[in-house]
Design a protein around this motif. Structure first.
Motif, short mmCIF file in Angstrom:
data_model
loop_
_atom_site.label_atom_id
_atom_site.label_comp_id
_atom_site.label_asym_id
_atom_site.label_seq_id
_atom_site.Cartn_x
_atom_site.Cartn_y
_atom_site.Cartn_z
N TYR A 1 0.86 -1.19 0.00
CA TYR A 1 0.00 0.00 0.00
C TYR A 1 0.90 1.24 0.00
O TYR A 1 1.64 1.49 0.95
N GLY B 1 -7.56 4.56 5.17
CA GLY B 1 -7.04 3.82 4.02
C GLY B 1 -6.16 2.66 4.47
O GLY B 1 -6.32 1.53 3.99
N ARG C 1 0.48 7.29 -11.61
CA ARG C 1 -0.36 8.28 -10.91
C ARG C 1 -1.73 8.45 -11.59
O ARG C 1 -2.26 9.55 -11.67
N GLY C 2 -2.26 7.36 -12.10
CA GLY C 2 -3.62 7.40 -12.67
C GLY C 2 -3.63 7.44 -14.19
O GLY C 2 -4.67 7.21 -14.81
N ALA D 1 -5.92 -0.53 -14.28
CA ALA D 1 -5.04 -0.60 -13.09
C ALA D 1 -4.70 -2.06 -12.78
O ALA D 1 -3.54 -2.41 -12.53
N LYS E 1 -0.96 3.36 -4.73
CA LYS E 1 -1.53 4.21 -3.66
C LYS E 1 -2.97 4.59 -4.01
O LYS E 1 -3.27 5.00 -5.14
N SER E 2 -3.86 4.46 -3.03
CA SER E 2 -5.20 5.03 -3.18
C SER E 2 -5.76 5.28 -1.79
O SER E 2 -5.46 4.54 -0.86
N HIS F 1 -9.11 5.61 -1.67
CA HIS F 1 -10.53 5.27 -1.87
C HIS F 1 -10.74 3.77 -1.76
O HIS F 1 -10.08 3.00 -2.47
N ARG G 1 -11.04 1.61 -4.86
CA ARG G 1 -9.78 1.43 -5.61
C ARG G 1 -8.78 0.57 -4.83
O ARG G 1 -8.02 -0.19 -5.43
N ILE G 2 -8.79 0.72 -3.51
CA ILE G 2 -7.87 -0.11 -2.70
C ILE G 2 -8.21 -1.59 -2.95
O ILE G 2 -7.34 -2.43 -3.12
N ASN H 1 -7.33 -2.59 -6.62
CA ASN H 1 -5.90 -2.78 -6.83
C ASN H 1 -5.39 -4.09 -6.22
O ASN H 1 -4.28 -4.53 -6.56
#
Ligand SMILES: NC(=O)C1=CN([C@@H]2O[C@H](COP(=O)(O)OP(=O)(O)OC[C@H]3O[C@@H](n4cnc5c(N)ncnc54)[C@H](OP(=O)(O)O)[C@@H]3O)[C@@H](O)[C@H]2O)C=CC1
Ligand SMILES: O=C1CO[C@H](CO)[C@@H](O)[C@@H]1O
Length: 274
Positions: free
Chosen positions: A23, A36, A194-195, A215, A232-233, A235, A238-239, A242
Motif C-alpha cells: 500500500y 485507508g 499516478r492514474g 489498473a 496508492k489510493s 478510496h 480502488r484499494i 488494486n
C-alpha cells in the motif's frame, strides 16, 4: 513463478519474505490515510510503504496499532530522505522514523535517492542498522546500475531491494536484468503512473478482454515480471480493485504488448540529478 494470492511473498536475498502487493502512501495524510491503511489491512494488504519525506509516519503508526493485526504480520518500509544522508544523520533519521511509527523495528529501510557523494556512507549506516538487528532488510530506491555497482564495489552487503519508477512507459529492462542477476528484488513505484494508465488505449483494450480494469492489468503485469508493486489510493473501491489481481494471468502475448509500450519516459525525477 505463480503468484495467486494476496498472501504470497517473495524471498529476499537474506531469506526475509516480502509481500508482492503493498500500500503506497505518498501524499496521503490525516483521516483518509488512517482509514485507508486500516481498510487495506482489513482486506489483506500486509506491506505499507512510507518515508520520512512523506510526513505521515505517525498516522501510519496509529492506523497499524488500531488494526489489531500483530506487528510481525505487517511489513513496514521507510526511507531516509536526501537531506539526512550521511552516516550519523541516517542513524538519527532511522530512530526518528521508528519513534513516529511507534514500532521497535522496521522490515525494510531504503535510501530514498542516490545522492552523489553521500549514498556510500549512508549505505554503511544501513549495514550497521541491519547488523544490529534494528531492521530486517535493507535496500535502496531510485538506484541505476552504476549506483548499485558502486555499492557492490565499496560496501559489504548487496542491497536486497531496489524501489524504482516502473510502469509501461518506463520498463528499464537492463536495470531489471541487473537486479535479477544480483538477487536484488525490484519494487515498482508509481505503478499506475499516478492514474495515467486509464489513458493508454492498448491497456484499456487488454483490460476489456480480461474483464479487469487498466489498473489491475498493469499491477498484474508487475507481478508477472516478479516486481513487487505498491499502488496508492485513499478510496476503498480502488484499494479493493488494486488488490483484485490474483485471480487471472496475462498471456505472454499481452505481457509483450505491454512491454512494447516502453518509452523510457520518467514522470518522476532522474536519479542522476541528485
Ligand atoms: N521511492 C520513491 O522515490 C517513490 C516512491 N513512491 C511510493 O510508491 C507509491 C505509489 O506511487 P504513486 O506515485 O503514489 O502513484 P500510483 O501510480 O500508485 O498512483 C496513485 C494515483 O492513482 C490513483 N489511483 C489509485 N488507484 C487507482 C485505480 N485503480 N484507477 C485509477 N486511479 C487510481 C490515486 O488516486 P486516489 O488516491 O484518489 O484513489 C492516485 O492519484 C507511493 O504512494 C509511494 O509509497 C512513489 C513515488 C516515488
Ligand atoms: O517518494 C517520492 C514521492 O514522490 C515524489 C515526487 O514525485 C518523489 O520525489 C519521492 O521520491
Amino acid at each position: 513463478m505463480k503468484i495467486s494470492s494476496i498472501n504470497d511473498t517473495t524471498e529476499l536475498s537474506n531469506k526475509i519474505r516480502m509481500p508482492w502487493l503493498g500500500y503506497g502512501t505518498y501524499k496521503a495524510s490525516g483521516k483518509e490515510l488512517i482509514e485507508g491503511v486500516q481498510f487495506a489491512l482489513s482486506i489483506g494488504y500486509r506491506l505499507i510503504d512510507t518515508a520520512e519525506m512523506y510526513d505521515n509516519e505517525e498516522e501510519i503508526g496509529k492506523a497499524i496499532k488500531k488494526s489489531g493485526i500483530p506487528r510481525n504480520e505487517i511489513f513496514i518500509t521507510s526511507k531516509v530522505w536526501n537531506t539526512n544522508q550521511g552516516y550519523e544523520n541516517t542513524l538519527k533519521s532511522f530512530n526518528n522514523s521508528l519513534k513516529r511509527l511507534n514500532i521497535d523495528y522496521l522490515d525494510l529501510y531504503l535510501i530514498h535517492w542516490p545522492v552523489s557523494g553521500k549514498y556510500i556512507e549512508t549505505w554503511k549506516a544501513l549495514e550497521k542498522l541491519y547488523r544490529d538487528g534494528k531492521v530486517r532488510a535493507i535496500g535502496v530506491s531510485n538506484f541505476l546500475i552504476h549506483h548499485l555497482q558502486n555499492i557492490m564495489d565499496k560496501c559489504e552487503i548487496v542491497p536486497m531491494v531496489n524501489q524504482i519508477e516502473f510502469h509501461p512507459h518506463l520498463v528499464q529492462k537492463d536495470l531489471l536484468n541487473f537486479c535479477k542477476i544480483n538477487k536484488i528484488q525490484v519494487e515498482a513505484w508509481s505503478p499506475l503512473m499516478r492514474g495515467r494508465i486509464n489513458d493508454i488505449p492498448e491497456i484499456v483494450n487488454i483490460a476489456k478482454k480480461y474483464n479487469k480494469t487498466p489498473a489491475q492489468i498493469v499491477l498484474r503485469w508487475d507481478l508477472q515480471h516478479e516486481v513487487v508493486t505498491i499502488p496508492k489510493s485513499v478510496h476503498k473501491e480502488r484499494i479493493k480493485e488494486n488488490a483484485n489481481i490474483f485471480d487471472f494471468e496475462l498471456s505472454e502475448i499481452d505481457m509483450k504488448i505491454i512491454d512494447g509500450l516502453d518509452q523510457n519516459k520518467r514522470y518522476g525525477a532522474d536519479p542522476d540529478d541528485f
